[in-house]
Enzyme design. Structure first.
Site, PDB file in Angstrom:
ATOM      1  CG  HIS A   1     -78.263   0.953 -65.809  1.00 55.20           C
ATOM      2  ND1 HIS A   1     -77.523   1.998 -66.316  1.00 55.20           N
ATOM      3  CD2 HIS A   1     -78.837   0.333 -66.877  1.00 55.20           C
ATOM      4  CE1 HIS A   1     -77.660   2.025 -67.631  1.00 55.20           C
ATOM      5  NE2 HIS A   1     -78.439   1.021 -67.997  1.00 55.20           N
TER       6      HIS A   1
ATOM      7  CG  HIS B   1     -84.255   1.336 -71.463  1.00 53.36           C
ATOM      8  ND1 HIS B   1     -83.062   1.187 -72.140  1.00 53.36           N
ATOM      9  CD2 HIS B   1     -84.643   2.607 -71.657  1.00 53.36           C
ATOM     10  CE1 HIS B   1     -82.761   2.350 -72.716  1.00 53.36           C
ATOM     11  NE2 HIS B   1     -83.699   3.219 -72.435  1.00 53.36           N
TER      12      HIS B   1
END
Length: 151
Positions: A34, A138
């Site tokens: 990410h 996450h």
């Protein structure tokens, strides 16, 4: 005897599902999936291939992935003073981040890695992350994929 076998199977299935459900167990995995400072929407295919980002469980082409293209320190700060509780263990950033969303281009026949092609969209938005030990592990966003099993 049958009841014991079913109970053991159900227990193993529940434990497996719980382990598989968690996406991004560490900061380094989160970073790989990410974070890409300076990335543009035209780089989705190359970055997804280079980082070997695949669909969990099957290893196929991941239909969607989000990259945060800004300052890494600011992303980590969301887990401290840079964010507010969002619920269920998540934190939402106070600041807006530059984002590139990568969408799998549907192909016929369906693509298999490494022949996955992506188109990207750039935007700015607040991010939502789950933190462990003061670091994001996450990314909570649209298109998260978890393994699911049916008995």
């Amino acid at each position: 005897v049958t009841f014991n076998k079913i109970s053991i199977f159900a227990g193993v299935l529940l434990i497996s599902a719980a382990v598989i459900f968690v996406d991004g167990q560490s900061w380094s995995e989160f970073y790989n999936k990410h974070i890409n400072a300076g990335m543009t929407d035209g780089q989705c295919t190359d970055v997804m291939r280079a980082r070997r980002i695949r669909k969990p469980c099957t290893g196929g082409c991941k239909p969607f992935n989000t990259f945060i293209t800004g300052n890494v320190d600011a992303v980590q700060a969301v887990c401290g003073e840079g964010g507010a509780p969002y619920g269920n263990g998540y934190v939402i950033s106070y600041d807006y981040f530059k984002i590139v969303d990568c969408y799998l281009v549907h192909q016929n026949p369906p693509a298999v890695p490494p022949n996955c092609y992506y188109r990207g969209d750039e935007s700015e938005r607040r991010i939502i992350v789950r933190c462990e030990n003061g670091e994001p592990v996450h990314f909570h966003g649209k298109g998260n994929i978890y393994c699911s099993y049916s008995a």
